[in-house]
Enzyme design. Sequence first.
Site, PDB file in Angstrom:
ATOM      1  N   ASP A 189     -64.689   1.469  -6.019  1.00 27.18           N
ATOM      2  CA  ASP A 189     -64.876   2.087  -4.474  1.00 27.18           C
ATOM      3  C   ASP A 189     -64.305   3.616  -4.653  1.00 27.18           C
ATOM      4  O   ASP A 189     -63.443   3.970  -5.443  1.00 27.18           O
ATOM      5  CB  ASP A 189     -64.124   1.289  -3.723  1.00 27.18           C
ATOM      6  N   GLU A 249     -68.168   4.501  -7.530  1.00 31.14           N
ATOM      7  CA  GLU A 249     -68.944   4.855  -6.298  1.00 31.14           C
ATOM      8  C   GLU A 249     -68.770   6.412  -6.236  1.00 31.14           C
ATOM      9  O   GLU A 249     -67.834   6.836  -5.715  1.00 31.14           O
ATOM     10  CB  GLU A 249     -68.472   4.202  -4.993  1.00 31.14           C
TER      11      GLU A 249
END
Length: 626
Positions: free
Chosen positions: A339, A368
Amino acid sequence: MKFVLYLNSNFIMKKLISLLLLVLTLSAYAQIDRVEPAFWWVGMKNPQLQLLIHGTEICNRKVEIAYPGIKILKTNRACSPNYLFVTLELDSKTIKAGKFDIQLTQPDKPTLTVNYELKNRRKDSRKREGFSSSDVVYLLMPDRFANGDTTNDNVASQPDKLNRQNPSGRHGGDLMGIMEHLDYIKELGATAIWSTPLLENNYSRGTYHGYAISDYYKIDPRFGSNDDYINFVTASHQKGLKIIMDMVSNHCGIWAWWMSDLPFEDWIHQWPTYTQTNFKFNTINDIHAANIDKKQFTDGWFDRMMPDMNQQNPYFWTYFIQNSIWWIENADLDGIRMDTYPFNDREAMAKWAKAITDEYPHFNIVGEISLENSQEIAAWQKDAVSPIKSNSNLPSVMDFILQRDLLKCFNEHGKPWENTGMNRLYNTIVNDYLYPNINDLLIFAENHDTQRFNYQTKGSLAKYKMAMSLLMTTRGIPQIYYGSEIGMTGDKDKGDGDIRRDFPGGWAGDSINAFTEKGRTPMQNEYYDFTAKLLNWRKNKTVIHTGLLTHYVPENDVYVYFRYNDTEKIMVVINNNETDQTIKTDHFAESLENVTTGTDVMTGKTFDLKSELTIPKQTALILELH
Ligand code: CA
């Protein structure tokens, strides 16, 4: 011990009371309440192991281990008296799997003992293959996919209770729900599952998304147990489905277990007053960036509920690297999705990615990286040339540029001189030279943070088919988002809950069960059947997985490209017009090489390619060339 909480007084009072209770409890019963990682393995490439030991005022204790092959390299105190960080060296030549005692001694005090285990690694653990461009990834949110076990909908230890009426509430989905629908995912033709985080989020509200982790070694009890997770991975593997774990290193949850007793003041980033990240990703690669802007980007908090973790604290970073490896080895993972990648310290992430790929050379990790242009995204991929000279070691990045194109291009008509319609796709693929490895781009039309594709295109099945055809035939690792394959929609502008609706059929009593052909509406079946046919066709198409790509400048908003290798060739034609279009095939002679017919994968219809090809309006043809 200083710890700044940027919260309201009611929250602080609650935390102070719980802290007071903790101190009273711990002072009455000297004990060790945590050893992390709880177990480890012999035969890892890195012979060192750092143990975090947490217990009441244990900082002055001496650590003793009598086990062949283990040497205590160092024992470090933290700022809090309740921690010890013990670094062990495991001698690969002599050490064997087994159990032993770790003893913490102190004069005039009873010895504290922890039983510890070193296990044997899984067979061929090091050889595991990560996900790749031969896969199609199915992204789901476990709270919103299927509720397989209603007994875990509310758990006494977790304050955020079931509330299906609240779009930001817990809806009850869980690991058992995914387990029960592995066949659905398999038959759809996906080969890997990325579930948003499953680790414990113990806050009082808005926890369903899982990105505010409170315990990095524990599956959230509303999803199941650690054993359930391992069973889920095993069952998925038995069906040929790989598992990608969603991890979060940038921030933890405000109620993470360590927040009431931080080991070090700089375990998290603390500011004089609450300071949010400026969300300016590009400060990292910006040669003109002011230091304060860079610092605020990486060290500012993502949210008041998400303390920003300090990857430059060496104890924390070793803790986190080991945590990732622990999940790979323990649960037998095939990949990690990390993330908010650029929000972390770049050098620390490079070290993290290297530590993992050193241990598992064929593993895959996708970060990400939601940047604004291909140059900036590419700069994060392993071996890229970037203003920051060091190697990121990150195998895969996400193609957010193509994603934004896909949400726009089918609602536009491209004039030759504009970056609209099919020109968007062309202009983005043109930038592929920037990526060291174009096969390791995760490509997608949507995910749990973006507008729903089917909303953006007002439920146009034709536009869905064109987008899916593109995703399943261009370069990269396609990722689809749960529910899209049955035409599910949702408006990001109404809040994240709307793009994360419950999958119909995942809850007992749902009026529609879209998991089965009979349960789906005729329209849902049209979406599903198209998707399943396309994905299953892609499974064994090496030419799509790794073949070369040649594309042509779009004319009249028709985009043509070829995928080819030594044995196969595919021609893809996307007509973004509301009228049929005819193209002269001699323009593609260098790719066609005297091929005269092609058969459309989806309809089985054969097209003559000798002089002209007519493509129906708003249609993608995927032609296998003969
Ligand atoms: Ca449940």
